[in-house]
Motif scaffolding. Structure first.
Motif, mmCIF file in Angstrom:
data_model
loop_
_atom_site.group_PDB
_atom_site.id
_atom_site.type_symbol
_atom_site.label_atom_id
_atom_site.label_comp_id
_atom_site.label_asym_id
_atom_site.label_seq_id
_atom_site.Cartn_x
_atom_site.Cartn_y
_atom_site.Cartn_z
ATOM 1 N N ILE A 1 8.277 5.845 14.586
ATOM 2 C CA ILE A 1 7.225 4.897 14.171
ATOM 3 C C ILE A 1 7.908 3.691 13.547
ATOM 4 O O ILE A 1 8.416 3.760 12.432
ATOM 5 C CB ILE A 1 6.257 5.543 13.150
ATOM 6 N N GLN A 2 7.951 2.581 14.278
ATOM 7 C CA GLN A 2 8.681 1.403 13.822
ATOM 8 C C GLN A 2 7.758 0.375 13.157
ATOM 9 O O GLN A 2 6.560 0.335 13.439
ATOM 10 C CB GLN A 2 9.385 0.739 15.021
ATOM 11 N N ASN A 3 8.338 -0.439 12.289
ATOM 12 C CA ASN A 3 7.564 -1.493 11.621
ATOM 13 C C ASN A 3 7.433 -2.693 12.573
ATOM 14 O O ASN A 3 8.113 -3.703 12.422
ATOM 15 C CB ASN A 3 8.242 -1.904 10.313
ATOM 16 N N THR A 4 6.528 -2.554 13.543
ATOM 17 C CA THR A 4 6.360 -3.622 14.538
ATOM 18 C C THR A 4 5.715 -4.879 13.940
ATOM 19 O O THR A 4 5.843 -5.961 14.507
ATOM 20 C CB THR A 4 5.509 -3.133 15.722
ATOM 21 N N GLY B 1 0.811 -1.213 0.000
ATOM 22 C CA GLY B 1 0.000 0.000 0.000
ATOM 23 C C GLY B 1 0.840 1.257 0.000
ATOM 24 O O GLY B 1 0.549 2.221 -0.713
ATOM 25 N N VAL B 2 1.898 1.250 0.795
ATOM 26 C CA VAL B 2 2.798 2.413 0.875
ATOM 27 C C VAL B 2 3.515 2.644 -0.447
ATOM 28 O O VAL B 2 3.733 3.783 -0.871
ATOM 29 C CB VAL B 2 3.849 2.206 1.996
ATOM 30 N N GLY C 1 11.394 1.964 9.526
ATOM 31 C CA GLY C 1 10.266 2.815 9.891
ATOM 32 C C GLY C 1 8.942 2.180 9.511
ATOM 33 O O GLY C 1 8.852 1.419 8.548
ATOM 34 N N GLY C 2 7.896 2.489 10.270
ATOM 35 C CA GLY C 2 6.577 1.912 10.019
ATOM 36 C C GLY C 2 5.880 2.556 8.838
ATOM 37 O O GLY C 2 6.121 3.720 8.505
ATOM 38 N N SER C 3 4.981 1.807 8.223
ATOM 39 C CA SER C 3 4.327 2.269 6.991
ATOM 40 C C SER C 3 3.333 3.408 7.225
ATOM 41 O O SER C 3 2.936 4.089 6.286
ATOM 42 C CB SER C 3 3.606 1.090 6.322
ATOM 43 N N PHE C 4 2.918 3.632 8.469
ATOM 44 C CA PHE C 4 1.938 4.685 8.747
ATOM 45 C C PHE C 4 2.603 6.031 9.025
ATOM 46 O O PHE C 4 1.928 7.033 9.212
ATOM 47 C CB PHE C 4 1.069 4.261 9.946
ATOM 48 N N SER C 5 3.935 6.047 9.035
ATOM 49 C CA SER C 5 4.657 7.284 9.362
ATOM 50 C C SER C 5 4.413 8.380 8.327
ATOM 51 O O SER C 5 4.411 9.568 8.660
ATOM 52 C CB SER C 5 6.160 7.007 9.466
#
Length: 310
Positions: free
Chosen positions: A251-254, A29-30, A89-93
């Motif tokens: 914001i990490q990719n948990t 999605g990103v 980094g997380g995708s929502f950042s």
């Protein structure tokens, strides 16, 4: 010493496949609106991405390793924190960066490059700092982690969907425009539902360790955000770029972290609780920070930087 053996981490192959599909979907999605220009921008304007990547893959894992060792954090919790710190980094950042009037181009470029870099850096940092911390070293030796398998997993759930998303976005730009935000929101909600179900299977452990683990996660997240912010200040980045770097590191990719735990550490309940709590907390912290930033007036030049994003 806490006993995390009661935490149910063991997932069936089907559930593990679902988690990896969710993670791949988030990255897909990103990447729908990623272009080659996002990578070229890193070369032409390297200061902000360099600050972010240095904070993301060098400072955060190293400081996490040192901090958990000095504070005597229990091995499973410390290893969980090192794993989260080793993830990209997380995708929502990107969305939070936009909400916080920060530089979306810097955020998007960093997400793209860090996702590619993670195929090497995540396994490398996790293995390195897991062994450097004397408390977590015995746990890693017990598990005898295969770095090649870990590298393959990261490549499968990060790099493959990233390249696929870029290819589809380039071929079908109108579809990418329509699907971009819905894909982000849907995959995030499905992932959070997945985490909720995992916690629901461990209500007693959740209640028992909530206070201890939430404090660790909150401190860790503040450290991550601070490292990003300080890195941007040291390189004297404009405020919008500094905010983007701060958000990318905080914001990490948990989802990747949980996938690694469920695949390679099925007995490590403490690690699962750390990554699970992170999955919720960094979204709360990130959205709070974005809302605070959004209420602050930026100089015209800084606002202009933000408007050129995706």
């Amino acid at each position: 010493m806490s006993d995390f053996s009661q935490v149910d981490v063991a997932f069936s192959p089907g559930n593990l496949l679902v988690l990896n599909a969710i993670l791949a979907g988030m990255i897909f999605g990103v990447s729908l609106k990623l272009t080659g220009a996002d990578f070229v921008r890193v070369i032409r304007q390297p200061r902000a991405p360099a600050a972010g990547l240095l904070a993301q893959f060098v400072l955060l894992p190293a400081i996490t390793c040192l901090g958990t060792a000095l504070a005597g954090v229990e091995p499973q919790l410390a290893l969980g924190m090192i794993l989260v710190a080793s993830c990209p980094g997380g995708s929502f950042s990107n969305v939070m960066t936009w909400l916080g009037k920060a530089s979306v181009p810097v955020s998007v470029s960093m997400t793209a490059v860090s996702s590619l870099a993670a195929i090497v850096m995540t396994p490398f940092n996790f293995t390195l700092y897991g062994y450097l911390n004397p408390l977590t070293r015995p746990l890693l030796r017990e598990i005898s982690l295969d770095p090649v398998s870990l590298l393959a997993l990261v490549g499968l759930v990060l790099v493959l969907p990233l390249l696929l998303g870029m290819a589809i976005g380039k071929r079908h730009p109108e579809l990418a425009e329509k699907a971009d935000k819905p894909m982000r929101v849907i995959t995030l909600l499905v992932f959070l539902l997945f985490v909720v179900i995992a916690f629901a299977n461990n209500v007693d452990s959740f209640v028992q360790y909530a206070g201890q683990i939430l404090i660790l996660v909150m401190i860790h997240n503040v450290v991550a955000l601070s490292i990003g912010n300080v890195s941007g200040r040291l390189l004297r980045l404009p405020i919008a770029e500094r905010r983007a770097v701060t958000m990318e590191v905080g914001i990490q990719n948990t989802a990747l972290g949980l996938s690694i735990i469920f695949t390679f550490f099925p007995e490590a309940g403490g690690m699962m609780l750390i990554a699970g709590f992170w999955s919720f907390w960094h979204l709360i912290a990130g959205l709070t920070l974005a809302l605070i930033w959004s209420r602050q007036t930026l100089p015209d030049a800084t606002r202009q930087v933000n408007s050129h994003g995706h």
